[in-house]
Design a protein around this motif. Sequence first.
Motif, mmCIF file in Angstrom:
data_model
loop_
_atom_site.group_PDB
_atom_site.id
_atom_site.type_symbol
_atom_site.label_atom_id
_atom_site.label_comp_id
_atom_site.label_asym_id
_atom_site.label_seq_id
_atom_site.Cartn_x
_atom_site.Cartn_y
_atom_site.Cartn_z
ATOM 1 N N ASP A 200 0.852 -1.114 -0.329
ATOM 2 C CA ASP A 200 -0.095 0.155 0.004
ATOM 3 C C ASP A 200 1.208 1.145 -0.010
ATOM 4 N N VAL A 201 1.190 2.055 -1.163
ATOM 5 C CA VAL A 201 1.899 3.316 -1.337
ATOM 6 C C VAL A 201 0.996 4.123 -0.067
ATOM 7 N N ALA A 202 0.421 4.393 0.545
ATOM 8 C CA ALA A 202 -0.299 5.674 1.341
ATOM 9 C C ALA A 202 0.004 4.491 2.890
ATOM 10 N N SER A 203 0.463 3.700 3.080
ATOM 11 C CA SER A 203 0.950 3.279 4.629
ATOM 12 C C SER A 203 2.474 3.151 4.807
ATOM 13 N N LYS A 229 1.299 -1.887 -6.532
ATOM 14 C CA LYS A 229 1.231 -1.200 -5.141
ATOM 15 C C LYS A 229 0.050 -0.861 -5.151
ATOM 16 N N SER A 231 -3.193 2.015 -3.610
ATOM 17 C CA SER A 231 -3.428 2.992 -2.290
ATOM 18 C C SER A 231 -4.318 2.356 -1.357
ATOM 19 N N ASP A 234 -8.595 1.195 -2.210
ATOM 20 C CA ASP A 234 -8.744 1.247 -3.578
ATOM 21 C C ASP A 234 -10.026 0.034 -3.310
ATOM 22 N N SER B 269 -1.953 -0.316 -13.934
ATOM 23 C CA SER B 269 -2.956 -0.490 -12.173
ATOM 24 C C SER B 269 -1.624 -1.944 -12.922
ATOM 25 N N THR B 275 1.855 2.955 -8.892
ATOM 26 C CA THR B 275 1.750 4.165 -7.678
ATOM 27 C C THR B 275 1.470 4.974 -8.969
#
Lengths: 405, 305
Positions: A200-203, A229, A231, A234, B269, B275
Amino acid sequence: MFVPNRYFPPPISQLLGFSASPRLCGLSLRGFFGRSFFLGAVLALGVSWAGAAAEPIRIGEFSSLTGREAGLGQYTHMGVQMAVEEINAAGGVDGRPLLVLAEDTQSKAGEAATVVRKLITRDHVVAIVGEGASGRCLEGAPIAQRAGIPVVSPAATNPKVTEIGDCIFRVCFTDPFQGTVMAKFAHETLKVRRVGVLSDVASSYSLGLAGFFRQRCIVDGVELVGEQKFSGGDKDYRAQLTALKAARPDALFVPAYYGDAGLILLQARQLGLTVPVLGGDGFEAPELVQIAGAAADGAFFPVHFSTSDTSPRSRSFIARYTQRWNKAPTGVSALGYDALNLIADAIRRGKSAEPKAIRTALAGTTGFEGITGRIAMDSERNARKPASIVRVEGGQFRFLQSVAP
Amino acid sequence: MTELLQQLINGLSLGAIYALIALGYTMVYGVLRFINFAHSDVFMVGAYIGFYLGPRLGAGTVWGGIATLAAAMAGSAVLGVVIEKLAYKPLRNRSNLTVLITAIGVSLFLQNAGQKILGANPRAFQFPVPGGGQQRLFPETQLHFRSLTISSNQVIVLAVSAVLLVALWWIVHRTRIGTAMRAMSFNATAASLVGINNDAVISFTFALGSALAGAGGVLYAMNYPSIDPLMGTLPGLKAFVAAVLGGIGNLPGAALGGMLIGLVETFVSGTRMSTYRDAIAFAILILILLFRPAGLLGKLRVEKV
């Protein structure tokens, strides 16, 4: 909505001042604890009368009580609240009752800093139990560090959390440890040769954990065949999973919180990707199985505390918790309980409820017997503790093995 | 090749849902010239109506699933009309900005009231089987074509969306009320001069758009079975972008825009660029708007002073 969430005004409950009155009764609760709040207030009220107007010791709590990771925060909060009730029922700490002021980070970026500032400047707390999610802990803890208020995080596993400064502690194991444990488990027990990673890029939690897992895989000679990845929040992971499936891995590593993880497990099975899925401690919540259903079976992840632990201390905790909340505790409940008790213990040992004395006493913790194991703070303010690996079987988390650091 | 086809199916089933929501944005814009930001939360309420009524309507069977879908559409339509009557109608003659801000207010109200009333924790969108266990809204199987795996849910999403799009086209182009909607979007004053009841048309537009959002909510929840009161935010944002991309106010444009966003997201994706998924989707939006400021199918209107 096109406006990023962080620019939104606070939730209406805050604007209307829903949380103003419970303050007086011992526990400040915002959010969704209607019934439990009532019970807690009645209990705490009884205690404060018994305590004959001794000034309460104010302890702050910030956790994700609402939003995407509400399960994490609510289970932690139940553990914290139970600890407070027990301490106050036994006469408080040195004759003074504890008063926990709980704040909600709403599971979103940008809230933690605000609520921590509020706890320190307006509520004048002497110590903080705070945020199991690493990303939000990293946001809020630096403010406490600057103010010199000690923070004990129940479940923030990212190593950077305690690197913030000498006031930040944790009672759980760290990501370098659990990442290594899971990579070794994949290599040695599951005989995995090719692994795919979905993070997860947001974590901060997810990215950190993926990194430590990857490092160990390189050491073990396990090939990383795909890395994708997403987010957090999602909901659609089919594209990434399709790409991972095409890389033909023997196993997937998915460091994610239970909400995302449940959907990932479900969609992986729907796409015919049937290899074992390994996760981090963020998998642990009943919601994982509720969302993924049978697709959760065969997932592996480490936990801080296993309900199949048979020591009398754990047995008694599980029984009391189940009686109090009508549901079984999760790892974060036990960690929340331990975090609060550790602070109470530090106040007793330091014989002072001043932030500085609490910090010194916390740093000197050598043999605190917690529900999640014996806690000793190392020089980096991390608790060194074993992890238990569990496997999901028929919707239950079945204990497999315990791995010491 | 298999991977490409698989991604195509993934993208279409996601895009179909975006298209359903985008239609609601675009219809309201066509008639009233403002963006109804509460639309994404009507979508959320639709999913919750499905969640609560599903067990009573026999979720788990095909007919039960269709009944649940219809109930969610009806409930959302009523909510849409109520929102319009309470929040937007009193502001009919104010500036568009006032209404826009009110729409954001309604959206926040629905999100926070949802957290208070429905609970903030995500719920699993599935229904208990009488004998124990859990089931999905529709009976679910995996269809295999060579190495391609398609979930029956994805097929249902595509089929229901197609049916709803055709029905919408029929209503707008072949019925009196549809003609009235088009007349009003062309010129509201002139439409009222020839005897069209503007209030009735506006209510109908809200009902229609909200029903589509409700259907979208149930389909989304069925495909991604975790619902929470904030679930509308992200798909709503994407659908809004889709509506702008296709040309806001233009119905086929919204459907096309939704499909495009879904496909672009899915294909990005699936690569090493995962990303940058949203960044790339929005970069495409910016590029298209640079070269076609009215969107793909939109027509530029000259503001007369």
